[in-house]
Design an enzyme around this catalytic site. Structure first.
Site, PDB file in Angstrom:
ATOM      1  N   HIS A 152      -1.556   0.598  -9.825  1.00  0.00           N
ATOM      2  CA  HIS A 152      -2.221  -0.360  -8.917  1.00  0.00           C
ATOM      3  C   HIS A 152      -2.828  -1.532  -9.702  1.00  0.00           C
ATOM      4  O   HIS A 152      -4.045  -1.759  -9.666  1.00  0.00           O
ATOM      5  CB  HIS A 152      -3.296   0.335  -8.068  1.00  0.00           C
ATOM      6  N   ARG A 159       0.854  -1.189   0.000  1.00  0.00           N
ATOM      7  CA  ARG A 159       0.000   0.000   0.000  1.00  0.00           C
ATOM      8  C   ARG A 159       0.890   1.240   0.000  1.00  0.00           C
ATOM      9  O   ARG A 159       1.995   1.226   0.559  1.00  0.00           O
ATOM     10  CB  ARG A 159      -0.888   0.037   1.246  1.00  0.00           C
TER      11      ARG A 159
HETATM   12  P1  NAP Z   1      -1.636 -11.660   4.372  1.00  0.00           P
HETATM   13  O1  NAP Z   1      -1.764 -13.068   3.892  1.00  0.00           O
HETATM   14  O2  NAP Z   1      -2.475 -11.201   5.479  1.00  0.00           O
HETATM   15  O3  NAP Z   1      -0.101 -11.436   4.773  1.00  0.00           O
HETATM   16  C1  NAP Z   1       0.375 -10.291   5.428  1.00  0.00           C
HETATM   17  C2  NAP Z   1       1.814 -10.520   5.856  1.00  0.00           C
HETATM   18  O4  NAP Z   1       2.313  -9.309   6.428  1.00  0.00           O
HETATM   19  C3  NAP Z   1       1.949 -11.596   6.937  1.00  0.00           C
HETATM   20  O5  NAP Z   1       3.098 -12.379   6.687  1.00  0.00           O
HETATM   21  C4  NAP Z   1       2.155 -10.784   8.220  1.00  0.00           C
HETATM   22  O6  NAP Z   1       2.935 -11.419   9.209  1.00  0.00           O
HETATM   23  C5  NAP Z   1       2.898  -9.581   7.691  1.00  0.00           C
HETATM   24  N1  NAP Z   1       2.739  -8.443   8.591  1.00  0.00           N
HETATM   25  C6  NAP Z   1       1.595  -7.769   8.928  1.00  0.00           C
HETATM   26  N2  NAP Z   1       1.855  -6.779   9.798  1.00  0.00           N
HETATM   27  C7  NAP Z   1       3.183  -6.844  10.044  1.00  0.00           C
HETATM   28  C8  NAP Z   1       4.056  -6.091  10.869  1.00  0.00           C
HETATM   29  N3  NAP Z   1       3.614  -5.079  11.642  1.00  0.00           N
HETATM   30  N4  NAP Z   1       5.362  -6.422  10.884  1.00  0.00           N
HETATM   31  C9  NAP Z   1       5.829  -7.452  10.127  1.00  0.00           C
HETATM   32  N5  NAP Z   1       5.052  -8.210   9.325  1.00  0.00           N
HETATM   33  C10 NAP Z   1       3.747  -7.903   9.274  1.00  0.00           C
HETATM   34  O7  NAP Z   1      -1.893 -10.634   3.178  1.00  0.00           O
HETATM   35  P2  NAP Z   1      -1.713 -10.875   1.594  1.00  0.00           P
HETATM   36  O8  NAP Z   1      -2.929 -11.506   1.029  1.00  0.00           O
HETATM   37  O9  NAP Z   1      -0.391 -11.509   1.357  1.00  0.00           O
HETATM   38  O10 NAP Z   1      -1.709  -9.348   1.090  1.00  0.00           O
HETATM   39  C11 NAP Z   1      -0.746  -8.421   1.579  1.00  0.00           C
HETATM   40  C12 NAP Z   1      -1.087  -7.015   1.133  1.00  0.00           C
HETATM   41  O11 NAP Z   1      -0.804  -6.859  -0.252  1.00  0.00           O
HETATM   42  C13 NAP Z   1      -2.563  -6.613   1.229  1.00  0.00           C
HETATM   43  O12 NAP Z   1      -2.906  -6.237   2.545  1.00  0.00           O
HETATM   44  C14 NAP Z   1      -2.648  -5.465   0.261  1.00  0.00           C
HETATM   45  O13 NAP Z   1      -2.373  -4.258   0.947  1.00  0.00           O
HETATM   46  C15 NAP Z   1      -1.535  -5.742  -0.729  1.00  0.00           C
HETATM   47  N6  NAP Z   1      -2.060  -6.058  -2.061  1.00  0.00           N
HETATM   48  C16 NAP Z   1      -1.722  -5.285  -3.115  1.00  0.00           C
HETATM   49  C17 NAP Z   1      -2.203  -5.577  -4.378  1.00  0.00           C
HETATM   50  C18 NAP Z   1      -1.815  -4.782  -5.569  1.00  0.00           C
HETATM   51  O14 NAP Z   1      -2.391  -4.976  -6.644  1.00  0.00           O
HETATM   52  N7  NAP Z   1      -0.841  -3.908  -5.451  1.00  0.00           N
HETATM   53  C19 NAP Z   1      -3.041  -6.679  -4.577  1.00  0.00           C
HETATM   54  C20 NAP Z   1      -3.364  -7.462  -3.483  1.00  0.00           C
HETATM   55  C21 NAP Z   1      -2.862  -7.142  -2.223  1.00  0.00           C
HETATM   56  P3  NAP Z   1       2.391 -12.708  10.048  1.00  0.00           P
HETATM   57  O15 NAP Z   1       2.135 -13.782   9.011  1.00  0.00           O
HETATM   58  O16 NAP Z   1       3.499 -13.064  10.947  1.00  0.00           O
HETATM   59  O17 NAP Z   1       1.142 -12.251  10.713  1.00  0.00           O
END
Ligand code: NAP
Length: 312
Positions: free
Chosen positions: A275, A227
């Site tokens: 995006h 983000r």
């Molecule tokens: P997810 O499965 O919830 O994974 C989030 C990861 O971030 C987890 O490994 C988590 O650690 C880690 N994390 C969260 N807070 C943290 C912190 N304070 N310090 C260190 N690590 C932290 O999410 P996802 O499905 O992979 O998606 C991730 C993000 O990608 C979304 O939230 C979105 O913002 C972004 N995204 C972008 C696009 C785009 O087109 N650009 C598309 C989709 C998603 P733990 O596993 O240890 O909890």
């Protein structure tokens, strides 16, 4: 069962309806702006950036689906129904597409494609040797969740050494795992291309600032696809202009669309995409949502639930 959709605008409604007919014909899929829909009849919503004053007025609502993996576009709305399950978009296609984007972005930084694009725009033979190949650029992924893990696997297929940082320790084959703020400095010191795939939370806002960037080895690159809130833009520009960073690929911004006057657009070391890193097809997303609705109606656990304690 009535499902209201706000994703992709009015022009996408017919496509959503066709996709849901294929996934579960029992769902009655209507547009967010359909004037014939009575709010009390709505059971589910699939939304991107719902406006204030709508979700709070649907007394029969059973769950809220985000049409993307992030949910910050819903939780920032004051009246989003906190007592209901909020489900993040997931599924294999979202992970596959993000893996593809991150692989492309890391290869772009490795081969300095921005340099060649600038040359091409001026019909200039911008010949330059590529100093490294993938095995000599360590990629560090911040956020090793659904998307980070998929990206790691794809990068390994390209022979990049891959490590990752998350809140908790991970056990992914061949991926060195760093956990928590105590291990962040070592993670950064051993990362040549930093990839951000964190969710947007109060803890991760502004994380990529001057102090963090200074911990990366000289000549490092950045891929920002989580983000926009993660990156302190003036600090990024200063690190690029000082030559400490060699390049950045950015897909997400605090304000989207990125305003015309942003210095990011024209920076010679920055590649911008609007995006687009990962959004599964409507067919894939409809299948995912229909499956989750069926689970909810059968009293089974829901996938990818938003956790208010963690903030994502
Ligand atoms: P997810 O499965 O919830 O994974 C989030 C990861 O971030 C987890 O490994 C988590 O650690 C880690 N994390 C969260 N807070 C943290 C912190 N304070 N310090 C260190 N690590 C932290 O999410 P996802 O499905 O992979 O998606 C991730 C993000 O990608 C979304 O939230 C979105 O913002 C972004 N995204 C972008 C696009 C785009 O087109 N650009 C598309 C989709 C998603 P733990 O596993 O240890 O909890």
């Amino acid at each position: 069962m009535l499902l209201l959709v706000k994703s992709g605008g009015e022009k996408a409604v017919a496509d959503w309806q066709a996709c849901f007919r294929g996934a579960d014909p029992r769902l009655d899929v209507r547009s967010w702006t359909d004037p014939s829909v009575r709010p009390e009849d709505v059971r589910y919503v699939l939304v991107w950036e719902p406006e204030e004053g709508r979700l709070g007025r649907m007394p029969g609502l059973r769950a809220v689906f985000s049409s993307a993996a992030g949910v910050d576009h819903i939780t920032r709305v004051a009246d989003w129904p906190r007592h209901l399950p909020l489900i993040r978009m997931g599924g294999d296609d979202t992970a596959q597409r993000m893996g593809e984007y991150i692989a492309w972005a890391c290869l772009s930084l490795l081969r300095d494609t921005r340099h060649f694009a600038l040359g091409q725009a001026e019909a200039r033979w911008a010949h330059r040797e590529t100093p490294f190949s993938a095995p000599r650029r360590r990629v560090g992924i911040m956020g090793l969740g659904n998307l980070g893990a998929a990206a790691a696997k794809m990068l390994q297929g390209l022979n990049f050494p891959v490590q990752g940082w998350a809140r908790s320790r991970k056990d992914l084959p061949g991926v060195r795992s760093f956990a928590g703020s105590a291990e962040l400095p070592e993670f950064l010191a051993t990362t040549d291309i930093l990839v951000c795939l964190l969710p947007s939370t109060p803890e991760t806002a502004g994380l990529i600032d001057a102090a963090l960037l200074a911990r990366l080895p000289a000549g490092a690159g950045l891929v920002s696809a989580g983000r926009g809130q993660h990156v302190v833009v003036p600090d990024l520009l200063a690190a690029l202009d000082a030559g400490h960073l060699s390049g950045a690929v950015m897909d997400v911004f605090v304000q989207e669309p990125l305003p015309k006057e942003s210095p990011l657009w024209t920076h010679p070391r920055i590649t911008i995409t609007p995006h687009v890193a990962s959004l599964a097809s409507r067919r894939e997303r409809a299948a995912y949502v229909a499956g989750a609705i069926a689970a909810q109606e059968a009293g089974q656990p829901l996938p990818n639930l938003y956790d208010p304690e963690r903030g994502y």
